[in-house]
Design an enzyme around this catalytic site. Structure first.
Site, PDB file in Angstrom:
ATOM      1  N   CYS A  62      -6.777   6.008  -5.668  1.00  0.00           N
ATOM      2  CA  CYS A  62      -7.565   4.860  -5.209  1.00  0.00           C
ATOM      3  C   CYS A  62      -6.745   3.972  -4.283  1.00  0.00           C
ATOM      4  O   CYS A  62      -5.927   3.168  -4.740  1.00  0.00           O
ATOM      5  CB  CYS A  62      -8.082   4.062  -6.403  1.00  0.00           C
TER       6      CYS A  62
ATOM      7  N   CYS B 254      -7.321   0.233  -4.694  1.00  0.00           N
ATOM      8  CA  CYS B 254      -6.671  -0.335  -5.886  1.00  0.00           C
ATOM      9  C   CYS B 254      -5.167  -0.488  -5.658  1.00  0.00           C
ATOM     10  O   CYS B 254      -4.569  -1.491  -6.031  1.00  0.00           O
ATOM     11  CB  CYS B 254      -6.856   0.567  -7.107  1.00  0.00           C
ATOM     12  N   ASP B 255      -4.530   0.529  -5.106  1.00  0.00           N
ATOM     13  CA  ASP B 255      -3.068   0.597  -5.150  1.00  0.00           C
ATOM     14  C   ASP B 255      -2.368   0.470  -3.795  1.00  0.00           C
ATOM     15  O   ASP B 255      -1.140   0.357  -3.750  1.00  0.00           O
ATOM     16  CB  ASP B 255      -2.639   1.922  -5.806  1.00  0.00           C
TER      17      ASP B 255
END
Ligand code: NDP
Length: 309
Positions: A134, A137-138
């Site tokens: 992701c 997300c990261d």
């Protein structure tokens, strides 16, 4: 056999949010967690984009917060999987892996999706240490660094251009000589200056001891191998929605995502509602999953009132 007013299947942000709303509406929900309690966030180190957590929170901690909030309003949580359903209705039948048979007028599906992985050496060992499925997300953890991302679909196109805004350089590995992504997304990829597409290129191994340091890649036309230095390895080769047990009962698209009536959580079966990543292949965020979990609980509550169940 057991009668339950509202059954929730899944324990990610969608399932727990549905439980909080259903419990507070007096539906006494029973929630089956499935095999991975807490869903995909359990494998995420830091969640920094969920509103209300100004200092961020680890994925497992955040999901424990969700779980405790659901318990506070007397959700019954069972650490088990649902393996079979019969949505003939109006009372739906659901079976758990231990063989329990549950009858309920309202089912909320929140079974999520699972990221697909490549299965190459280093990929699993370095998860949360630079390997991620992701980018949204990261990606932030690798700002101003050089990163690698794999895939050729819309997700890879979208995530690689997203990463290019925060990372110094992005290497996109595409296994064929063309991308599957829509033309407009491909144009965006090709016009991003710090994004290099490596055509006909497959990943062989993710390198690094305690964190990702590079990726060994192979050109599948020439057989030539080389190492790309990289602080992260993003896999964007698609997701698989966890919807197999619902096949034949509700409408799914060609990839298995549940089809809901636009703007609602309603499936084609009265009393069966869908939320979270099991019905969302575009946004796939914790906050959007939680939002649709809320919608499903409100839709279920309204349905039960209307049906006088
Ligand atoms: P897709 O299934 O569309 O694409 C997967 C990509 O990964 C393909 O290019 C495929 O290559 C590649 N791939 C698969 N396995 C491997 C492997 N082992 N090694 C290397 N590459 C591999 O998945 P997406 O997640 O991209 O998209 C899913 C759906 O969601 C699509 O319908 C998409 O349009 C939609 N979507 C829409 C968005 C939007 O509208 N903004 C954003 C994101 C997704 P190959 O092409 O060779 O098979």
């Amino acid at each position: 056999m057991e009668n339950v007013k509202c059954l929730i299947i899944g324990s990610g942000p969608a399932g727990y949010t549905a439980a909080i709303y259903a419990a507070r509406a007096g539906l006494s929900p029973v929630l089956y967690t499935g095999p991975q309690q807490g869903g995909q966030l359990i494998t995420t180190n830091d969640v920094e984009n969920y509103p209300g957590y100004p200092d961020g929170r680890s994925g497992p901690e955040m999901m424990d917060d969700f779980r405790r909030q659901a318990l506070r309003f007397e959700t019954e949580i069972r650490n088990e999987m649902i393996t079979k359903v019969d949505f003939t209705g109006p009372i739906h039948k659901v079976w758990s892996e231990s063989g329990a048979e549950i009858h309920t007028p309202a089912v909320i599906i929140a079974t999520g999706a699972s990221a697909k992985w490549l299965g190459i050496p280093g990929e699993e060992r370095l998860q949360n240490k630079g390997v991620s499925a992701c980018a949204v997300c990261d990606g932030f953890f690798f700002r101003k660094k050089e990163v690698v991302i794999v895939g050729g679909g819309d997700t890879a196109a979208e995530e690689s251009t997203y990463l290019a805004k925060i990372c110094s350089k992005v290497h996109l590995l595409v296994r064929r000589d063309e991308m599957r992504a829509s033309k407009i997304m491909q144009q965006r990829v090709l016009h991003t200056p710090n994004l290099e597409v490596h055509w006909n290129t497959e990943s062989v191994e993710v390198l690094g001891e305690d964190e990702v340091t590079g990726v060994r890649v192979r050109n599948n036309q020439t057989g030539e191998e080389k190492i790309i230095d990289s602080a992260a390895f993003f896999v964007a080769i698609g997701h698989k929605p966890n919807t197999d047990i619902f096949k034949g009962w509700i409408d799914l698209d060609e990839s298995g995502y549940i089809l809901t009536r636009p703007g609602t959580s309603l499936t084609k079966v009265p009393g069966v509602f869908a939320s979270g990543d099991a019905q969302d292949k575009v946004y796939r965020q914790a906050v959007t999953a939680a939002g649709t979990g809320c919608m499903a609980a409100l839709d279920a509550e309204r349905y039960l009132v209307e049906m006088e169940l």
